[in-house]
Design an enzyme around this catalytic site. Structure first.
Site, PDB file in Angstrom:
ATOM      1  N   GLY A   8       0.824  -1.209   0.000  1.00  0.00           N
ATOM      2  CA  GLY A   8       0.000   0.000   0.000  1.00  0.00           C
ATOM      3  C   GLY A   8       0.855   1.255   0.000  1.00  0.00           C
ATOM      4  O   GLY A   8       0.828   2.025   0.959  1.00  0.00           O
TER       5      GLY A   8
ATOM      6  N   LYS B  76      -5.334   7.846  20.198  1.00  0.00           N
ATOM      7  CA  LYS B  76      -5.414   8.351  18.815  1.00  0.00           C
ATOM      8  C   LYS B  76      -6.856   8.231  18.311  1.00  0.00           C
ATOM      9  O   LYS B  76      -7.370   9.127  17.624  1.00  0.00           O
ATOM     10  CB  LYS B  76      -4.458   7.523  17.930  1.00  0.00           C
TER      11      LYS B  76
ATOM     12  N   ASN C  33     -12.466  13.987  13.276  1.00  0.00           N
ATOM     13  CA  ASN C  33     -12.749  13.574  11.898  1.00  0.00           C
ATOM     14  C   ASN C  33     -14.208  13.705  11.454  1.00  0.00           C
ATOM     15  O   ASN C  33     -14.476  14.349  10.427  1.00  0.00           O
ATOM     16  CB  ASN C  33     -12.222  12.156  11.648  1.00  0.00           C
TER      17      ASN C  33
ATOM     18  N   ASN D  32      -9.298  11.097  16.815  1.00  0.00           N
ATOM     19  CA  ASN D  32      -9.958  10.931  15.511  1.00  0.00           C
ATOM     20  C   ASN D  32     -11.480  11.007  15.631  1.00  0.00           C
ATOM     21  O   ASN D  32     -12.151  11.595  14.777  1.00  0.00           O
ATOM     22  CB  ASN D  32      -9.564   9.601  14.853  1.00  0.00           C
TER      23      ASN D  32
ATOM     24  N   GLY E 267       0.826   4.285  -0.614  1.00  0.00           N
ATOM     25  CA  GLY E 267       0.150   5.583  -0.748  1.00  0.00           C
ATOM     26  C   GLY E 267       1.023   6.636  -0.087  1.00  0.00           C
ATOM     27  O   GLY E 267       2.260   6.527  -0.121  1.00  0.00           O
TER      28      GLY E 267
ATOM     29  N   GLU F 184     -12.753   6.235   6.790  1.00  0.00           N
ATOM     30  CA  GLU F 184     -12.357   5.218   7.768  1.00  0.00           C
ATOM     31  C   GLU F 184     -13.313   5.204   8.977  1.00  0.00           C
ATOM     32  O   GLU F 184     -12.973   4.684  10.029  1.00  0.00           O
ATOM     33  CB  GLU F 184     -10.905   5.456   8.211  1.00  0.00           C
TER      34      GLU F 184
HETATM   35  N1  LIG Z   1      -1.313  10.512   5.039  1.00  0.00           N
HETATM   36  C1  LIG Z   1      -1.055  10.867   6.282  1.00  0.00           C
HETATM   37  O1  LIG Z   1      -0.492  11.949   6.551  1.00  0.00           O
HETATM   38  C2  LIG Z   1      -1.394   9.958   7.440  1.00  0.00           C
HETATM   39  C3  LIG Z   1      -0.929  10.281   8.717  1.00  0.00           C
HETATM   40  C4  LIG Z   1      -1.194   9.418   9.783  1.00  0.00           C
HETATM   41  C5  LIG Z   1      -1.921   8.265   9.567  1.00  0.00           C
HETATM   42  N2  LIG Z   1      -2.385   7.991   8.310  1.00  0.00           N
HETATM   43  C6  LIG Z   1      -3.155   6.760   8.141  1.00  0.00           C
HETATM   44  O2  LIG Z   1      -2.353   5.864   7.378  1.00  0.00           O
HETATM   45  C7  LIG Z   1      -3.191   5.043   6.557  1.00  0.00           C
HETATM   46  C8  LIG Z   1      -2.776   5.239   5.095  1.00  0.00           C
HETATM   47  O3  LIG Z   1      -3.044   6.591   4.759  1.00  0.00           O
HETATM   48  P1  LIG Z   1      -2.556   7.252   3.402  1.00  0.00           P
HETATM   49  O4  LIG Z   1      -2.833   8.700   3.533  1.00  0.00           O
HETATM   50  O5  LIG Z   1      -1.190   6.798   3.073  1.00  0.00           O
HETATM   51  O6  LIG Z   1      -3.620   6.609   2.396  1.00  0.00           O
HETATM   52  P2  LIG Z   1      -3.454   6.353   0.834  1.00  0.00           P
HETATM   53  O7  LIG Z   1      -2.596   7.408   0.245  1.00  0.00           O
HETATM   54  O8  LIG Z   1      -4.815   6.118   0.294  1.00  0.00           O
HETATM   55  O9  LIG Z   1      -2.619   4.997   0.808  1.00  0.00           O
HETATM   56  C9  LIG Z   1      -3.181   3.719   0.829  1.00  0.00           C
HETATM   57  C10 LIG Z   1      -2.545   2.959  -0.293  1.00  0.00           C
HETATM   58  O10 LIG Z   1      -2.919   1.592  -0.185  1.00  0.00           O
HETATM   59  C11 LIG Z   1      -3.154   1.127  -1.501  1.00  0.00           C
HETATM   60  N3  LIG Z   1      -3.984  -0.074  -1.467  1.00  0.00           N
HETATM   61  C12 LIG Z   1      -5.303  -0.175  -1.190  1.00  0.00           C
HETATM   62  N4  LIG Z   1      -5.703  -1.452  -1.260  1.00  0.00           N
HETATM   63  C13 LIG Z   1      -4.612  -2.172  -1.597  1.00  0.00           C
HETATM   64  C14 LIG Z   1      -4.382  -3.557  -1.851  1.00  0.00           C
HETATM   65  N5  LIG Z   1      -5.376  -4.457  -1.781  1.00  0.00           N
HETATM   66  N6  LIG Z   1      -3.132  -3.954  -2.173  1.00  0.00           N
HETATM   67  C15 LIG Z   1      -2.134  -3.064  -2.269  1.00  0.00           C
HETATM   68  N7  LIG Z   1      -2.281  -1.738  -2.056  1.00  0.00           N
HETATM   69  C16 LIG Z   1      -3.505  -1.295  -1.723  1.00  0.00           C
HETATM   70  C17 LIG Z   1      -3.828   2.286  -2.178  1.00  0.00           C
HETATM   71  O11 LIG Z   1      -3.764   2.083  -3.575  1.00  0.00           O
HETATM   72  P3  LIG Z   1      -4.562   2.980  -4.659  1.00  0.00           P
HETATM   73  O12 LIG Z   1      -3.606   4.117  -4.899  1.00  0.00           O
HETATM   74  O13 LIG Z   1      -4.701   2.039  -5.785  1.00  0.00           O
HETATM   75  O14 LIG Z   1      -5.840   3.397  -4.013  1.00  0.00           O
HETATM   76  C18 LIG Z   1      -2.970   3.438  -1.688  1.00  0.00           C
HETATM   77  O15 LIG Z   1      -1.820   3.585  -2.489  1.00  0.00           O
HETATM   78  C19 LIG Z   1      -4.626   5.512   6.844  1.00  0.00           C
HETATM   79  O16 LIG Z   1      -5.185   4.726   7.859  1.00  0.00           O
HETATM   80  C20 LIG Z   1      -4.447   6.929   7.357  1.00  0.00           C
HETATM   81  O17 LIG Z   1      -5.515   7.351   8.175  1.00  0.00           O
HETATM   82  C21 LIG Z   1      -2.135   8.798   7.239  1.00  0.00           C
END
Ligand SMILES: NC(=O)c1ccc[n+]([C@@H]2O[C@H](COP(=O)([O-])OP(=O)(O)OC[C@H]3O[C@@H](n4cnc5c(N)ncnc54)[C@H](OP(=O)(O)O)[C@@H]3O)[C@@H](O)[C@H]2O)c1
Length: 297
Positions: free
Chosen positions: A7, A175, A183, A179, A9, A257
């Protein structure tokens, strides 16, 4: 170490690059079928990662799942047959309950739960911006995971500040409380986190946190209303200009979420027969919006 990030992302790409720069062999597992993915962090040069390589997955010492809470089960299920039972599984996402739901499938592995306040943004599929430095806490989900505190050093070297928390459940609940407070309201109202300090949200925030305090105490989590309120107010101030993930998800009509944030609180409250009407109403309102987008599709 041999590490696979499932994942890649915003958060996953940030850790992938930082762990590679710290000297580890890092590969990715994504929903794209391409054999390699280029990623760059901030203004740095692009790095090529191998992607969806089953051999690299099988050789991994650590598999880090950085998908969203509701994506965990779908992401891990097809991979387990390729992952050695000694391989450490680490889950880093917001919300609670996603790992409990797959506990029977993964309990042969050492399992680590992680929570982070690092902030990252992925403006396109090949770039990630590190938008805020934060702390990451790790803790064991099962007995085998308790032997993995050494990972603190590994992750801290790559992207500090990382610490081991023997009471990871308390950190996850704290946390979750933040949230639950920030949120749904910022998502429904489409406002920035700092707007929650306006007087019109005062009573709702108090009610959310009173309900949370009761449920957390029933769960055996040591906390008080005053502590939770202080924590939430600090986060509202420190992230005043930020858009919460739920605000963004609701703006773009993406699945939120909520099931693993307020939804987890509601399930726990139900188990303890505690009424949580304010959180219930916020949950229902977010779900109504999510369902209305599905109907339009
Ligand atoms: N971003 C932040 O600043 C932050 C900070 C603290 C906590 N978080 C938490 O961290 C988690 C991730 O957040 P994020 O912002 O990084 O989200 P994100 O950018 O949506 O990343 C999730 C990634 O997982 C991929 N994915 C989904 N299903 C999958 C599968 N079956 N196999 C492989 N990859 C898959 C998605 O692919 P696609 O691109 O194809 O959708 C995306 O690239 C969340 O719970 C969020 O609340 C985020």
């Amino acid at each position: 170490m041999n590490i696979t990030i499932v994942g890649p992302g915003a958060i996953g790409a940030l850790w992938a690059i930082k762990l590679l720069q710290a000297g580890h062999n890092v590969s990715l597992w994504s929903r794209s079928s391409e054999p390699s993915v280029d990623l760059s962090l901030d203004e740095q040069a692009s790095i090529s990662f191998s992607n969806n390589d089953k051999d690299k997955l099988s050789e991994s010492d650590l598999v880090l799942f950085t998908v969203k809470a509701w994506q965990v089960e779908d992401a891990i299920t097809p991979l387990l047959q390729h992952i050695d039972s000694d391989t450490i599984l680490m889950f880093m996402h917001n919300g609670m309950g996603a790992v409990d739901a797959i506990a029977d499938q993964i309990n042969t592995h050492p399992v680590i739960l992680a929570t982070t306040t690092q902030a990252a943004f992925k403006p396109d599929r090949n770039h990630v911006v590190h938008t805020g430095a934060g702390q990451t806490q790790l803790g064991a989900f099962n007995q085998a995971g308790e032997k993995c505190a050494f990972l603190t050093e590994v992750l801290n070297h790559a992207l500090p500040d990382v610490s081991w928390n023997p009471a990871i459940n308390t950190a996850l609940w704290t946390k979750l409380a933040i949230n639950c407070a920030i949120n749904p309201l910022t998502g429904l109202e489409q406002i920035k986190n700092g707007d929650l300090s306006k007087p019109r949200f005062g009573n709702t925030l108090i009610a959310i946190l009173e309900e949370l305090t009761q449920v957390m105490q029933a769960e055996g989590i040591s906390c008080s209303f005053d502590e939770l309120e202080t924590n939430v107010n600090k986060v509202i101030q420190a992230t005043a200009k930020n858009n919460s993930s739920m605000k963004q998800d609701m703006f773009y009509q993406r699945k939120t979420e909520i099931d693993f944030i307020t939804g987890f609180l509601l399930k726990t409250a139900h188990r303890h027969q505690i009424d949580v009407p304010v959180n219930q109403t916020l949950f229902t309102q977010v779900k109504e919006q999510e369902n209305s987008w599905k109907k339009q599709d």
